[in-house]
Design an enzyme around this catalytic site. Sequence first.
Site, PDB file in Angstrom:
ATOM      1  N   ARG A  15       0.790  -1.305  -0.177  1.00  0.00           N
ATOM      2  CA  ARG A  15      -0.276   0.480   0.341  1.00  0.00           C
ATOM      3  C   ARG A  15       0.954   1.271  -0.505  1.00  0.00           C
ATOM      4  O   ARG A  15       0.337   1.992   0.091  1.00  0.00           O
ATOM      5  CB  ARG A  15      -0.858  -0.313   1.526  1.00  0.00           C
ATOM      6  CG  ARG A  15      -2.424  -0.339   1.162  1.00  0.00           C
ATOM      7  CD  ARG A  15      -2.779  -1.257   2.153  1.00  0.00           C
ATOM      8  NE  ARG A  15      -2.196  -2.280   3.454  1.00  0.00           N
ATOM      9  CZ  ARG A  15      -3.016  -1.856   4.470  1.00  0.00           C
ATOM     10  NH1 ARG A  15      -4.267  -0.855   4.677  1.00  0.00           N
ATOM     11  NH2 ARG A  15      -2.573  -2.652   5.256  1.00  0.00           N
ATOM     12  N   THR A  79       2.991 -13.798  11.098  1.00  0.00           N
ATOM     13  CA  THR A  79       3.669 -13.216  11.878  1.00  0.00           C
ATOM     14  C   THR A  79       4.274 -14.545  13.104  1.00  0.00           C
ATOM     15  O   THR A  79       5.732 -14.605  13.147  1.00  0.00           O
ATOM     16  CB  THR A  79       3.218 -12.251  13.135  1.00  0.00           C
ATOM     17  OG1 THR A  79       1.650 -12.953  13.757  1.00  0.00           O
ATOM     18  CG2 THR A  79       2.605 -11.013  12.662  1.00  0.00           C
TER      19      THR A  79
END
Length: 454
Positions: A15, A79
């Site tokens: 992004r 993660t």
Amino acid sequence: MSTTVIILAAGKGTRMRSSLPKVLQPLAGRPLLGHVIATAKQLNANNIITIYGHGGDLVQNAFQTEHIDWVEQAQQLGTGHAVQMTLPVLKQDGMALILSGDVPCVTQDTLQRLLDVSQQTGIGLVTLTLPDASGYGRIVRKNGAIQAIVEHKDASDEQRQIQEINTGIYCVSNAKLHEWLPKLSNDNAQGEYYLTDIVAMALADGMTVASVEPNLAFEVEGVNDRVQLAALEREFQNFQAKQLMQQGVHLIDPSRFDLRGHLTVGQDVCIDINVIIEGDVTLGDNVEIGAGCVIKNTTIAAGTKVQPYSVFDNAVVGENVQIGPFARLRPGAKLAADVHIGNFVEVKNSSIGVGSKANHFTYLGDAEIGSGSNIGAGTITCNYDGANKFKTIIGDAAFIGSNSSLVAPVNIGHGATVGAGSVITRDVANHSLAFERNKQLTKENYQRPKKVKK
């Protein structure tokens, strides 16, 4: 107990729409990851493990002088998977602080408090209470104790009323990480391994999950796009401005001030609007900085006044100096006390003695100027022959007339005078007058050229 800092820095940051990895995007003049590494070093961590992925060469090269263990996450599988990659190099004992490379503003104080409480329980996390927690994982408690972390999409209507969220910052026993991480499952819609699952494992083992909240909410704000980066930049700058004002600095408008480094200040320093401070800068007592100045890696001594739109780069300025407006001090500029550097004067790799003046439209490069000398408007030290640079030496109490060119190497003696408009190519003795001009010619009834009509 030893402390390891693990930093998650493998994300691409799509992004951001940038060729630069997200963790290298700048905040206050330093890469996002650089802020996290600096905070880790403040904690005196025994080792720092950084997990890289996208743009790994760029990330590692940016921090090649740091003592960091680099671990690659070749596939972006969540993660939990990222921290799994550290197990081969993670010590069996001690505690690990798990941080994100795109959450740059977390402070030493918050992390130290987290470390302190987590050492008692074996696991802890940073939480934050928000007025609107929509979209975040909620901290579910019972009788004050953490019972679960529930993602927003999985939360019940009752749980969605909870305002306390998980920030993704953890502190965990290394031994427990070695035990829990291999047990993580990717049996979910995303097919990823989630680090939050270790909280459930800790609770299943009967452990208490400790928590702390940051002093300021922006400490745990992450960056995913340019809009968030700009918003965090301003929050961080406002925080730094507030700290400076609490030290006694008079910021004319703290919302129009940028500190991109470290600023040391004396008493009664005044900084006008749109000033940018970069690198390591020191301002002495009663220094005044005018609007629009850019000051980088520079020391300015007490009582100096800087007029607007002046630029400093690796300069040293003495006491009670007057500078600007529109002056430029380049690397190696050293000004003694009571020097005057005026508008559109550039100084590079030159020392200027006590009380000397160059007030207008002058270039002083590779020069040594004594005390009490006056450098007239339009003077140039011609220090470069196209291949090599040479030095100009001007003694004490010299007077250089306007629009003079001093062709280095050349030595202008003490008390010497150079007539205006001269090109000086040879040394001038002490207390001598030197000038060089062609005979003036006059043409009477001169007609200027006229523009040819097309």
